[in-house]
Design an enzyme around this catalytic site. Sequence first.
Site, PDB file in Angstrom:
ATOM      1  N   LYS A  11      27.704  34.928 -11.470  1.00  0.00           N
ATOM      2  CA  LYS A  11      26.943  33.845 -12.122  1.00  0.00           C
ATOM      3  C   LYS A  11      27.686  33.274 -13.337  1.00  0.00           C
ATOM      4  O   LYS A  11      28.662  33.870 -13.828  1.00  0.00           O
ATOM      5  CB  LYS A  11      25.569  34.381 -12.497  1.00  0.00           C
ATOM      6  N   TYR A  51      17.600  28.198  -4.700  1.00  0.00           N
ATOM      7  CA  TYR A  51      16.518  29.070  -5.160  1.00  0.00           C
ATOM      8  C   TYR A  51      15.133  28.507  -4.823  1.00  0.00           C
ATOM      9  O   TYR A  51      14.156  28.849  -5.487  1.00  0.00           O
ATOM     10  CB  TYR A  51      16.643  29.298  -6.666  1.00  0.00           C
ATOM     11  N   ASN A 114      21.969  37.428 -15.372  1.00  0.00           N
ATOM     12  CA  ASN A 114      22.150  38.816 -14.937  1.00  0.00           C
ATOM     13  C   ASN A 114      23.437  39.030 -14.128  1.00  0.00           C
ATOM     14  O   ASN A 114      23.510  39.914 -13.275  1.00  0.00           O
ATOM     15  CB  ASN A 114      20.903  39.324 -14.203  1.00  0.00           C
ATOM     16  N   HIS A 117      24.430  37.867  -8.192  1.00  0.00           N
ATOM     17  CA  HIS A 117      23.348  37.797  -7.203  1.00  0.00           C
ATOM     18  C   HIS A 117      23.737  38.646  -6.000  1.00  0.00           C
ATOM     19  O   HIS A 117      24.916  38.729  -5.656  1.00  0.00           O
ATOM     20  CB  HIS A 117      23.150  36.342  -6.767  1.00  0.00           C
ATOM     21  N   GLU A 128      22.171  32.268   2.952  1.00  0.00           N
ATOM     22  CA  GLU A 128      22.833  32.003   1.670  1.00  0.00           C
ATOM     23  C   GLU A 128      24.348  31.820   1.854  1.00  0.00           C
ATOM     24  O   GLU A 128      24.968  30.970   1.205  1.00  0.00           O
ATOM     25  CB  GLU A 128      22.518  33.129   0.694  1.00  0.00           C
TER      26      GLU A 128
HETATM   27  P1  CMP Z   1      18.750  36.726  -8.355  1.00  0.00           P
HETATM   28  O1  CMP Z   1      18.864  38.078  -7.777  1.00  0.00           O
HETATM   29  O2  CMP Z   1      19.885  35.804  -8.261  1.00  0.00           O
HETATM   30  O3  CMP Z   1      17.466  36.014  -7.733  1.00  0.00           O
HETATM   31  C1  CMP Z   1      16.571  35.228  -8.437  1.00  0.00           C
HETATM   32  C2  CMP Z   1      16.924  35.091  -9.879  1.00  0.00           C
HETATM   33  O4  CMP Z   1      15.888  34.609 -10.701  1.00  0.00           O
HETATM   34  C3  CMP Z   1      17.236  36.454 -10.444  1.00  0.00           C
HETATM   35  O5  CMP Z   1      18.444  36.924  -9.934  1.00  0.00           O
HETATM   36  C4  CMP Z   1      17.216  36.185 -11.924  1.00  0.00           C
HETATM   37  O6  CMP Z   1      18.413  35.600 -12.377  1.00  0.00           O
HETATM   38  C5  CMP Z   1      16.094  35.159 -11.983  1.00  0.00           C
HETATM   39  N1  CMP Z   1      14.852  35.793 -12.385  1.00  0.00           N
HETATM   40  C6  CMP Z   1      14.120  36.658 -11.690  1.00  0.00           C
HETATM   41  N2  CMP Z   1      13.032  37.035 -12.381  1.00  0.00           N
HETATM   42  C7  CMP Z   1      13.078  36.359 -13.531  1.00  0.00           C
HETATM   43  C8  CMP Z   1      12.245  36.301 -14.666  1.00  0.00           C
HETATM   44  N3  CMP Z   1      11.114  37.021 -14.727  1.00  0.00           N
HETATM   45  N4  CMP Z   1      12.621  35.505 -15.656  1.00  0.00           N
HETATM   46  C9  CMP Z   1      13.749  34.767 -15.579  1.00  0.00           C
HETATM   47  N5  CMP Z   1      14.584  34.779 -14.514  1.00  0.00           N
HETATM   48  C10 CMP Z   1      14.248  35.572 -13.515  1.00  0.00           C
END
Ligand code: CMP
Length: 139
Positions: A11, A51, A114, A117, A128
């Site tokens: 990311k 998303y 984070n 993914h 995806e």
């Molecule tokens: P990812 O695994 O890429 O899939 C969905 C993404 O949404 C997740 O990682 C986070 O980056 C984001 N995400 C999921 N939950 C939250 C949350 N509660 N607040 C903000 N971002 C979120």
Amino acid sequence: MTTNRTFTMIKPDAVAEGHSGSIIKMIEEAGFRIIAVKKVQLTAERAGQFYAVHRERPFYQALCDYMSSGPIIPMILEKDNAVADFRKLIGATNPAQAEEGTIRKLFAKSIEANAIHGSDSDENAKIEGDFFFAGLEQY
Ligand code: CMP
């Protein structure tokens, strides 16, 4: 039925901070082979398409803005039991809950930023991966 492929993206925060090499090294050392890889920057609209499953969630707009804020590195990876093994390698979505030694524990800054993914099912891994790589030659 399980397949031997999964999809991942490094990311924007992790790419911008120069962690791509360390993350790819961890992925390869865990036994994953890179089948397809590129560096791209999504528009917010395209991030929204990726998303779309989260479009009713309160964090959706912020997630689209964040995911289009800089280059990302999408990849298709191959290994036996790829989806489950890769989710173990990256750790929990919220880095505060990620286990020691996981990619998110090492590199994620927040639940949104984070670092990486990982697809949550074989079906989504295919969808995806095709989102970024369909139309290219065989992969
Ligand atoms: P990812 O695994 O890429 O899939 C969905 C993404 O949404 C997740 O990682 C986070 O980056 C984001 N995400 C999921 N939950 C939250 C949350 N509660 N607040 C903000 N971002 C979120």
